[in-house]
Design a protein around this motif. Structure first.
Motif, short mmCIF file in Angstrom:
data_model
loop_
_atom_site.label_atom_id
_atom_site.label_comp_id
_atom_site.label_asym_id
_atom_site.label_seq_id
_atom_site.Cartn_x
_atom_site.Cartn_y
_atom_site.Cartn_z
N ALA B 71 0.92 -1.47 -0.31
CA ALA B 71 0.43 -0.21 0.03
C ALA B 71 0.68 1.67 -0.14
O ALA B 71 2.20 1.11 0.33
CB ALA B 71 -0.82 -0.17 1.13
N PRO B 72 0.75 2.88 -0.62
CA PRO B 72 0.77 3.92 -0.65
C PRO B 72 1.27 3.79 1.37
O PRO B 72 0.47 3.37 2.33
CB PRO B 72 0.58 4.69 -1.11
N PRO B 73 1.85 4.27 1.55
CA PRO B 73 2.44 4.44 2.89
C PRO B 73 2.34 5.75 3.54
O PRO B 73 1.97 6.86 2.84
CB PRO B 73 4.04 5.31 2.98
N ILE B 74 1.15 5.68 4.83
CA ILE B 74 1.09 7.09 5.25
C ILE B 74 2.55 7.84 5.82
O ILE B 74 3.15 7.42 6.80
CB ILE B 74 0.48 7.17 5.93
N VAL B 75 2.75 8.79 5.82
CA VAL B 75 3.87 10.09 5.76
C VAL B 75 3.04 10.61 7.39
O VAL B 75 2.12 11.29 7.76
CB VAL B 75 4.27 10.81 4.89
N TYR B 76 3.61 9.65 8.44
CA TYR B 76 2.99 10.50 10.05
C TYR B 76 4.72 11.20 10.73
O TYR B 76 5.98 10.76 10.50
CB TYR B 76 3.76 9.11 10.87
N GLY B 77 4.00 12.56 10.57
CA GLY B 77 4.99 13.04 11.59
C GLY B 77 4.40 13.89 12.41
O GLY B 77 2.86 13.67 13.30
N LEU B 192 -5.23 3.12 10.12
CA LEU B 192 -5.89 3.91 11.84
C LEU B 192 -6.00 2.82 12.88
O LEU B 192 -5.47 2.36 13.70
CB LEU B 192 -6.96 4.28 11.57
N ALA B 193 -6.27 1.59 12.53
CA ALA B 193 -6.08 0.72 13.36
C ALA B 193 -4.68 0.11 13.99
O ALA B 193 -4.24 0.05 15.05
CB ALA B 193 -7.15 -1.08 13.58
N ALA B 194 -3.39 -0.35 12.78
CA ALA B 194 -2.53 -0.56 13.46
C ALA B 194 -1.41 0.36 13.87
O ALA B 194 -0.64 -0.32 14.96
CB ALA B 194 -1.97 -0.91 11.79
N TYR B 195 -1.99 1.28 14.18
CA TYR B 195 -1.20 2.74 14.79
C TYR B 195 -1.58 3.10 15.14
O TYR B 195 -1.39 4.87 15.64
CB TYR B 195 -0.06 3.38 13.39
#
Lengths: 499, 499
Positions: B71-77, B192-195
């Motif tokens: 999947a495309p990554p979520i860019v999280y910061g 959302l669940a995994a993180y």
């Protein structure tokens, strides 16, 4: 010799003739059916016409091709009877539907006899030698074997049978064989007008086409319904709208159209448009009696079609087709199924179909519909509404009227000459024949003859219902063909009352 | 420093920063826009993610790629602020719609500045040197320039502007950048669940996507409607019938369907299905006041869309979308136009679309519809009816329920932390901002956050309405982008009340 015995005589002579000559008739028919007959195939159409001229010419008919440049000819013939004061004219069409050979069990123009239907596992058999018994359940398969060369072949058989017994015709006989009926008879009006002088003296037309009644009884009809149509387009916004952003606020064309359509017809099938039934000439008591004598086929049809409900509170189909109908033959708005999307479509379209009963004028009926639409508060336009119009009217519908509608055509069954023929046919059928004032369908040719030429006519059916008309593996059941030969003998020898 | 002056300070600092650095921001944006970003193009999606990690990393954010295989990554910061008790999270999506290059005036990934819209004859111009004036009417054309890289760029600008003035954030800041929104965010629930552990402490989500209000005022929304659907198929005979032979007797599916649809909705747009409105949580007095303070755009929309009528007896669009809607998104029976023919079709199909308000359960709403259908005397089937069923019931409808419906999601605007943000935004917009409880559209992501994570959020819009979102020649108006930078500065420095 009274009328009653004339019919009995004609039938018994013909039955005897068929026992001896049925085999020859089939051989002759096979030659006729070998001629491809799609109206667009003019060389073969001419070969059919030539064959007809030769066959009827040999039997004492004065034949000619009526020819309009570029059109299939009308094969016209006449056989005048000394002292006859009436003239019968047989209309039949010798052209057929196109064929898709790969869908056929055989070459569609190599007529083949089968000992049963293909569906019942019928096998090809040879035409038996003259005098051998012929099973009425046998089928002859070929294009046009039923539709509509069968009445021509029946007529040839009847002529031969009567000739064998030296039984004279009771009226002058005319033949009018159409070569382009399956293509909509585009030249027939022109032919009827151009050759009106040949047709003026006709007492009754016999329009020979179509299959027997659902009970397999032979059926006679005396008219056909008219037809017209109207397309309605209801407008929402100028573009399809996102159903989330605008849903519950923007007008929904499909909903508005549903309301308009619902206003036109009650749940029981009664059309609610003011005056919709007023111009209809109801069937006469005699006609109504004939309708009610006909076997009620509603139960059979409902079973076949999977219907628990019919319009008209249980009134029979045969009674219902004496009145005009409003049906919805098409609906479209947005998309359904896989292609549906969350939009409010910008339009919704309905195609209304109307069948008209005797007395209904197509234009007046459409005027009534427009009147109803206006009464329901709609603004009618005839072209795409402009922006100003859209901003002015809450309910806008574009009306497109069918420009090719035509009225019903119906011969009064009570007319003396018609009544006398009915009486003869009732005797012939042992009162099993079905006599209906009108078919539900619409036939422009009937209108040309009944309305424009102002001549009465009778629609005569003889072929089996499962003849695969217009499809692959067209066939005629020999029992029906034989019965048709008898019928033609009866018609040729009936005593017809004065108008 | 009180809250009021914090907003004023952030705005004035940002405006000054943009005068000096607007040119650099555009150069930087051009590099970001050079990265193709369709979700299915995973190598380029990774390049976008890398660029984001580098840019926000340089500005003091702790960045990571959240990655589900394939999947495309979520860019999280995250950028934590010492002593902060609130956490804001910015949701933006960095992927874009696919492009059809030949429909574009330029390479869609070679961002080009124009001095006006293409429609107004805009010409390409160079990005001016630093410090030179920048006209707010200029447009930057490129895929995703508005949808949805603009909020990301606005955030980068705001971070730089606040940094220049050493103005601290008033809350912890988190970034959650989606890489597949335009493909329906198929993995977002999983992300959302995994993180969840990274997201637990978020006080308010800021969902940054979409265009300003039709009056060009910046708009904030606090929820979205749910959605579901139902396909209805109404049955006539088992085959299409000749409208002449059967018209006025056979049931007409289009007519029956029209009646059923009409029973569901009054002419004024009120849905007549029992209980349809009962489960809706109406807007609170505060929310209703916000709706009524928003400029009424109905007149403008009606003019634009060519409408003289709207559902709801004049109630405004903004009030109407607080309630569930029933629209007909598709109708089909037989054929319309050139393909129409004189038949009574065997079925008629309607696609119903429903938008759901807060409180409506999709399954319960469809149950109510089925209840209504039964009350109208219909027999409901869920598969093609068999012959026996057809013979038993007069009115048969097949119901196919949308299996993918989902409920509305809405944050109460009265919640203290939301209310405090609204107050700040009202000051920022000089009370010209539009604050609406819900968009009419349906957004699964809002539901996941508001309902499943049980976190409040605000939908933030900034880009111009004529941005050609999802089409060729997508663009952003620089005035909107600049205003977006100011907005982001305000959001980063707001004092947020406790829940």
């Amino acid at each position: 010799m009274n009328e009653r015995s004339a019919t009995q005589t004609a039938v018994s002579i013909t039955q005897r003739w068929l026992q001896q000559n049925g085999s020859n008739l089939l051989h002759n028919y096979t030659q006729f059916l070998a001629l491809p007959n799609h109206a667009s195939d003019l060389p073969n159409i001419q070969r059919n016409a030539d064959w007809l001229i030769e066959q009827f010419g040999q039997r004492g008919f004065a034949m000619q091709k009526l020819q309009i440049e570029g059109a299939p000819p009308i094969v016209y013939g006449e056989h005048l009877v000394a002292g006859a004061t009436r003239t019968l004219c047989f209309y039949v069409h010798y052209d057929g539907q196109p064929v898709v050979p790969e869908e056929w069990a055989q070459d569609p123009f190599a007529a083949t006899l089968y000992d049963a239907t293909l569906e019942a596992g019928g096998k090809p058999i040879s035409i038996p030698p003259a005098g051998e018994p012929i099973n009425p359940e046998w089928r002859l398969y070929a294009r046009a074997a039923s539709d509509d060369k069968a009445p021509i072949m029946a007529l040839l058989g009847a002529i031969d049978a009567l000739q064998t017994a030296n039984l004279p015709y009771t009226a002058n006989i005319k033949l009018f064989f159409d070569g382009e009926e399956e293509s909509g008879s585009p030249h027939i009006a022109q032919y009827l007008a151009a050759y009106a002088h040949l047709l003026d003296d006709i007492t009754v037309w016999l329009l020979c086409d179509g299959a027997v009644y659902p009970t397999d009884d032979i059926a006679f009809k005396f008219g056909s319904r008219g037809v017209t149509g109207m397309q309605l387009t209801v407008y929402g916004a100028t573009r399809a709208l996102h159903s989330g952003h605008y849903g519950n606020w923007a007008p929904v064309p499909g909903q508005m159209l549903a309301r308009l359509l619902t206003s036109m017809k009650a749940e029981d099938g009664t059309v609610l448009i003011d005056g919709f039934y007023d111009s209809t000439q109801p069937p006469s008591p005699f006609e109504l009696a004939q309708i009610r004598q006909a076997p009620n086929i509603d139960g059979q049809l409902k079973q076949e079609l999977g219907l628990a409900f019919t319009e008209g509170n249980g009134e029979s189909l045969n009674e219902r087709i004496m009145w005009p109908s409003l049906t919805i033959r098409g609906l479209a708005s947005g998309a359904v199924g896989e292609k549906t999307s969350n939009v409010i479509p910008k339009t919704a379209v309905a195609e209304l179909g109307f069948r008209l009963a005797k007395g209904n004028d197509p234009e007046q009926m459409l005027d009534l519909v427009e009147g109803h639409i206006r009464k329901e508060g709609w603004h009618i336009v005839y072209d795409e509404p402009d922006h100003e119009t859209r901003l002015r009217y809450a309910k806008i519908v574009k009306v497109k009227r069918d420009p090719n509608g035509f009225p019903a055509s119906k011969v009064a069954m009570d007319r003396p000459e018609i009544r006398s023929i009915i009486d003869g046919l009732k005797e012939f059928t042992n009162n099993q024949g079905v006599f209906l004032p009108s078919t539900g369908a619409s036939n422009r040719i009937y209108g040309l003859i009944f309305n424009d030429l102002d001549k009465p006519g009778i629609c005569v059916t003889m072929v089996n219902r499962d003849n695969n008309q217009h499809a692959a593996n067209e066939n005629v059941r020999l029992g029906n063909l034989w019965y048709g030969v008898e019928l033609m003998s009866v018609l040729l020898t009936l005593v017809i009352a004065r108008d």
